[in-house]
Design a protein around this motif. Structure first.
Motif, PDB file in Angstrom:
ATOM      1  N   ASN A  21     -13.141 -27.301  -9.973  1.00  0.00           N
ATOM      2  CA  ASN A  21     -12.308 -27.807 -11.352  1.00  0.00           C
ATOM      3  C   ASN A  21     -11.953 -26.604 -12.024  1.00  0.00           C
ATOM      4  O   ASN A  21     -10.832 -26.561 -12.653  1.00  0.00           O
ATOM      5  CB  ASN A  21     -13.220 -28.734 -11.969  1.00  0.00           C
ATOM      6  N   ARG A  22     -12.944 -25.589 -12.232  1.00  0.00           N
ATOM      7  CA  ARG A  22     -12.474 -24.465 -13.078  1.00  0.00           C
ATOM      8  C   ARG A  22     -11.284 -23.693 -12.697  1.00  0.00           C
ATOM      9  O   ARG A  22     -10.434 -23.397 -13.359  1.00  0.00           O
ATOM     10  CB  ARG A  22     -13.759 -23.634 -13.136  1.00  0.00           C
ATOM     11  N   ILE A  24      -8.972 -24.781 -10.787  1.00  0.00           N
ATOM     12  CA  ILE A  24      -7.614 -25.505 -10.947  1.00  0.00           C
ATOM     13  C   ILE A  24      -7.285 -25.595 -12.370  1.00  0.00           C
ATOM     14  O   ILE A  24      -6.029 -25.252 -12.746  1.00  0.00           O
ATOM     15  CB  ILE A  24      -7.961 -27.034 -10.489  1.00  0.00           C
ATOM     16  N   ASP A  25      -8.075 -25.850 -13.351  1.00  0.00           N
ATOM     17  CA  ASP A  25      -7.815 -25.798 -14.803  1.00  0.00           C
ATOM     18  C   ASP A  25      -7.193 -24.348 -15.148  1.00  0.00           C
ATOM     19  O   ASP A  25      -6.522 -24.342 -16.086  1.00  0.00           O
ATOM     20  CB  ASP A  25      -9.012 -26.215 -15.490  1.00  0.00           C
ATOM     21  N   LEU A  46      -4.823 -35.084  -7.662  1.00  0.00           N
ATOM     22  CA  LEU A  46      -5.979 -34.751  -8.238  1.00  0.00           C
ATOM     23  C   LEU A  46      -7.018 -35.570  -9.034  1.00  0.00           C
ATOM     24  O   LEU A  46      -6.628 -36.519  -9.901  1.00  0.00           O
ATOM     25  CB  LEU A  46      -5.989 -33.357  -9.186  1.00  0.00           C
ATOM     26  N   ARG A  47      -8.341 -35.353  -8.737  1.00  0.00           N
ATOM     27  CA  ARG A  47      -9.313 -36.528  -9.048  1.00  0.00           C
ATOM     28  C   ARG A  47      -9.768 -35.821 -10.404  1.00  0.00           C
ATOM     29  O   ARG A  47     -10.482 -34.846 -10.079  1.00  0.00           O
ATOM     30  CB  ARG A  47     -10.206 -36.814  -8.275  1.00  0.00           C
ATOM     31  N   SER A  49      -8.993 -34.733 -13.252  1.00  0.00           N
ATOM     32  CA  SER A  49      -8.504 -33.524 -13.907  1.00  0.00           C
ATOM     33  C   SER A  49      -8.189 -33.583 -15.316  1.00  0.00           C
ATOM     34  O   SER A  49      -7.674 -32.544 -16.000  1.00  0.00           O
ATOM     35  CB  SER A  49      -7.147 -33.185 -13.093  1.00  0.00           C
TER      36      SER A  49
END
Length: 74
Positions: A21-22, A24-25, A46-47, A49
């Motif tokens: 997640n990090r 991606i963010d 994306l789940r 997000s």
């Protein structure tokens, strides 16, 4: 668990799942691999997000203070 990712420069890597997640963010990867294939983070899906709208209705979950107040009713 390790997840396959692709960086913007095209390099492949394996990262720990809690970092996904990090990455991606912070837009540090362009794709990651799920069991059913590669996901392009620009296309999704994306789940979790934060891209979906947050619930704007009234809070219906009970909190600890309310629980303590209700415990005196019994």
């Amino acid at each position: 668990m390790l997840i396959s990712v692709i960086y913007p420069d095209g390099k492949h890597d394996m990262v720990k799942d809690f970092l996904l997640n990090r990455l991606i963010d912070e837009q540090k990867i362009t794709k990651f691999k799920r069991c059913d294939g590669w996901v392009d983070i620009k296309i999704g899906p994306l789940r979790g997000s934060g891209r979906s709208l947050r619930y704007a209705g009234p809070e219906r979950r009970i909190n600890i203070i309310e629980m303590e107040d209700l415990s005196g009713l019994n």
